[in-house]
Design a protein around this motif. Structure first.
Motif, PDB file in Angstrom:
ATOM      1  N   ARG A  25      35.455  11.848  13.456  1.00 49.12           N
ATOM      2  CA  ARG A  25      34.564  10.894  13.341  1.00 49.12           C
ATOM      3  C   ARG A  25      33.426  11.291  14.306  1.00 49.12           C
ATOM      4  N   ASN A  26      32.942  12.245  14.335  1.00 45.68           N
ATOM      5  CA  ASN A  26      31.650  12.782  14.988  1.00 45.68           C
ATOM      6  C   ASN A  26      30.606  13.404  14.222  1.00 45.68           C
TER       7      ASN A  26
ATOM      8  N   VAL B  37      27.232   2.797  13.510  1.00 43.57           N
ATOM      9  CA  VAL B  37      28.552   2.008  13.109  1.00 43.57           C
ATOM     10  C   VAL B  37      29.382   2.774  12.466  1.00 43.57           C
ATOM     11  N   ALA B  38      30.842   2.612  12.387  1.00 47.12           N
ATOM     12  CA  ALA B  38      31.938   3.270  11.787  1.00 47.12           C
ATOM     13  C   ALA B  38      32.304   2.824  10.280  1.00 47.12           C
ATOM     14  N   LEU B  39      32.307   3.253   9.338  1.00 46.50           N
ATOM     15  CA  LEU B  39      32.592   3.065   8.030  1.00 46.50           C
ATOM     16  C   LEU B  39      33.917   3.579   7.679  1.00 46.50           C
ATOM     17  N   ASP B  40      34.888   2.627   7.058  1.00 48.44           N
ATOM     18  CA  ASP B  40      36.012   3.213   6.611  1.00 48.44           C
ATOM     19  C   ASP B  40      35.952   3.797   5.335  1.00 48.44           C
ATOM     20  N   ARG B  41      36.786   4.600   5.049  1.00 48.26           N
ATOM     21  CA  ARG B  41      37.233   5.493   3.763  1.00 48.26           C
ATOM     22  C   ARG B  41      38.367   5.201   3.224  1.00 48.26           C
TER      23      ARG B  41
ATOM     24  N   ILE C 220      34.060   4.806  -0.691  1.00 48.35           N
ATOM     25  CA  ILE C 220      33.738   3.985   0.890  1.00 48.35           C
ATOM     26  C   ILE C 220      33.094   2.580   0.403  1.00 48.35           C
ATOM     27  N   ASN C 221      32.755   2.316  -0.657  1.00 45.55           N
ATOM     28  CA  ASN C 221      32.005   0.939  -1.188  1.00 45.55           C
ATOM     29  C   ASN C 221      33.138   0.021  -1.890  1.00 45.55           C
TER      30      ASN C 221
ATOM     31  N   GLY D  58      40.528   7.477   6.958  1.00 37.19           N
ATOM     32  CA  GLY D  58      39.596   7.715   8.378  1.00 37.19           C
ATOM     33  C   GLY D  58      38.309   6.993   7.992  1.00 37.19           C
ATOM     34  N   GLN D  59      37.334   7.207   9.105  1.00 42.63           N
ATOM     35  CA  GLN D  59      36.155   6.694   9.061  1.00 42.63           C
ATOM     36  C   GLN D  59      35.072   7.736   9.118  1.00 42.63           C
ATOM     37  N   VAL D  60      33.785   7.286   8.711  1.00 41.46           N
ATOM     38  CA  VAL D  60      32.496   8.302   9.011  1.00 41.46           C
ATOM     39  C   VAL D  60      31.477   7.322   9.461  1.00 41.46           C
TER      40      VAL D  60
END
Length: 535
Positions: free
Chosen positions: A205-206, A249-253, A314-315, A525-527
């Protein structure tokens, strides 16, 4: 495929007051020359020739000569004042060095004073923006935008998306350039594609955070992150300039895995729901028909869509009638792209494809998804709740089907919903606030909420939970005028078992699932993305 000239033969000029300085041509053994004083308050930046382009993102095979057609003449050389904000996003040519190790022939090599400053203070003074463009998005608008941005920015920071290698090469070239941002020009599918590659390249997440310039039909993630619902040429510069100012912001996957199941056991477990789901029986029982997407499993339009389009989303995902319409639409667009040359035409064509399922809408009381699907949320069997539902929607973001929100909106941290009243159209909605950058959560905070409790947390695309919503045929239309669907659950893991063929879609990409399959959905994870707070 349009081809472009050799990078080595392309030059552009920077005018500072009355002096023109060559700043984009290569020397064989040196960095790109650039005598620009970065401390000047204003600079005039222009391309010397409208026919000089560099395909920064293309493999070397694309560096061929290019002669524009008469109706494709690019905008003539335009000069614009480089304010502090504009100077902030441009990749300086003195940051680039010729390299035979990269297919594009260059890489980032910062001057020593910038490299030393960054290493010492960890605060790079600029926020360069890399641009990824899908030329097929927006009714073929992407290529026009690409040509325009080649003149407004350093051509070597503008990438025309062709395949995964394009994204990988860009990330490799700029891996040592600090504080970069990425702006994706495309629809939800393009954005998901780029975010997927970023998540693989930056698993912790970087990743460089991503903004969006919407070129698709739905643009649901762009709407949620406040970048706009459709492309506006007047906001092109604004989107780029606002990208460094936007909030990270962080978005869940979410990961999707298919599993073969025993069709005998699955059929028997859904038989009870099938028998109780139909409201018309007796002498009318022989007239009952399965929906078209179940009856016509051998349709030609399904042949090329038997595989998952991706293993992450992601959506949203959806199953049932809405996905059947989307699959028809997607297949027609693939066969004859000329009919889908603008977002408006796309919407009209979508309505036309919906008409092909008129009988399934009219005879909706004769079938429901509970007859074909077994729904399990965090181990709880909730199949009984999807009785009278004709589409099942799994949401990660508060956006679906071109800006609707089937989950509904709430301004509070949590909300109590009486699902027995959700069939009424007398519903009110409050505004909702998008999530801030998600913080790490403990396992104890990841609890399941179902319709039986009637109590749900605020929808948040960074909370490691997904929302499950059921839509009847009436609600499929009503959500476009502000109503919501039937809230079923908020959960961390979801299992959907199919006892018959089923249409589905993932982030707008449709596919057709065979019978005897279970779909397992879990957090992946997140992106990092960018939320525009100055819309």
């Amino acid at each position: 495929m349009t081809t472009l000239p050799s990078a080595a033969s392309t030059t552009s000029t920077l005018a500072t007051n009355d002096n023109l300085i060559n700043h984009s041509s290569f020397d064989d053994n040196s960095q790109l020359s650039d005598d620009t004083d970065d401390h000047d308050d204003e600079q005039l930046y222009s391309l010397s020739s409208p026919n000089n382009y560099i395909a920064a993102a293309q493999p070397s095979s694309h560096f061929d000569s290019y002669s524009p057609k008469q109706d494709e003449q690019p905008i003539g050389p335009q000069s614009f004042i480089v304010s502090d904000q504009t100077r902030n996003i441009i990749v300086r040519s003195q940051w680039l060095s010729r390299s035979t190790e990269y297919p594009t022939g260059f890489r980032v090599l910062l001057p020593s004073y910038l490299a030393h400053s960054n290493a010492k203070s960890n605060s790079f003074p600029y926020t360069p923006v890399l641009v990824f463009i899908n030329k097929r998005s927006g009714g073929q608008m992407g290529e026009k935008i690409y040509r325009e941005l080649l003149q407004k920015l350093n051509p070597r920071q503008v990438f025309l998306l062709e395949n995964n290698a394009t994204i990988t090469q860009a990330l490799d070239i700029y891996s040592t350039l600090p504080n970069i941002r990425i702006c994706v020009f495309g629809g939800d599918g393009t954005v998901g594609w780029v975010l997927g590659r970023l998540a693989e390249a930056y698993p912790f997440r970087n990743n460089p955070p991503v903004s969006i310039c919407p070129l698709g039909t739905g643009n649901d993630l762009s709407r949620v992150l406040a970048w706009g619902e459709q492309y506006d040429p007047k906001r092109l510069s604004y989107t780029l300039l606002q990208t460094p100012q936007a909030k990270v912001v962080a978005l869940d996957r979410w990961q999707v895995q298919l599993e073969q199941v025993d069709v005998t056991n699955l059929t028997s477990s859904t038989q009870q729901h099938r028998e109780s789901g139909f409201e018309i029986g007796g002498i009318f029982e022989p007239l009952i028909r399965h929906p078209k997407f179940v009856r016509e499993s051998n349709r030609a339009s399904y042949e090329n869509y038997h595989n998952l389009p991706n293993t992450r989303f992601i959506n949203y995902m959806s199953f049932g009638l809405d996905a059947a319409v989307t699959l028809n639409f997607h297949d027609q667009r693939t066969r004859d792209p000329s009919k889908f040359s603008s977002p408006l035409k796309n919407k009209l064509m979508y309505l036309n494809e919906s008409g092909k399922y008129l009988n399934d809408f009219v005879l909706a009381n004769m079938w429901n998804l509970g007859s074909y699907i077994r729904l399990i949320c965090d181990g709880q069997n909730l199949t009984h709740i999807i009785r009278n539902c004709h589409s099942l929607v799994v949401l990660n973001i508060p956006g679906y089907a071109s800006g609707t929100n089937p989950w509904g909106k709430s301004s509070s941290k949590s909300s109590t919903i009486d699902n027995t009243n959700q069939s009424s159209d007398q519903e009110t909605f409050e505004s909702t606030t998008l999530n801030d950058c998600a913080t790490e959560q403990t396992a104890s905070s990841l609890t399941t909420t179902t319709a039986s409790t009637g109590h749900f947390e605020r929808q948040d695309f960074g909370d490691r939970k997904i929302e499950v919503v059921g839509l009847s045929t009436k609600r499929m239309a009503a959500i476009h005028v502000g109503f919501s669907g039937r809230r079923i659950a908020q959960c961390n893991r979801l299992r959907i078992e199919l006892c018959c063929p089923m249409t589905a879609q993932m982030d707008g990409e449709p596919f057709y699932l065979p019978a005897s399959v279970a779909i397992n959905i879990s957090h992946a994870g997140q992106v990092l993305v960018l939320k525009n707070e100055n819309k």
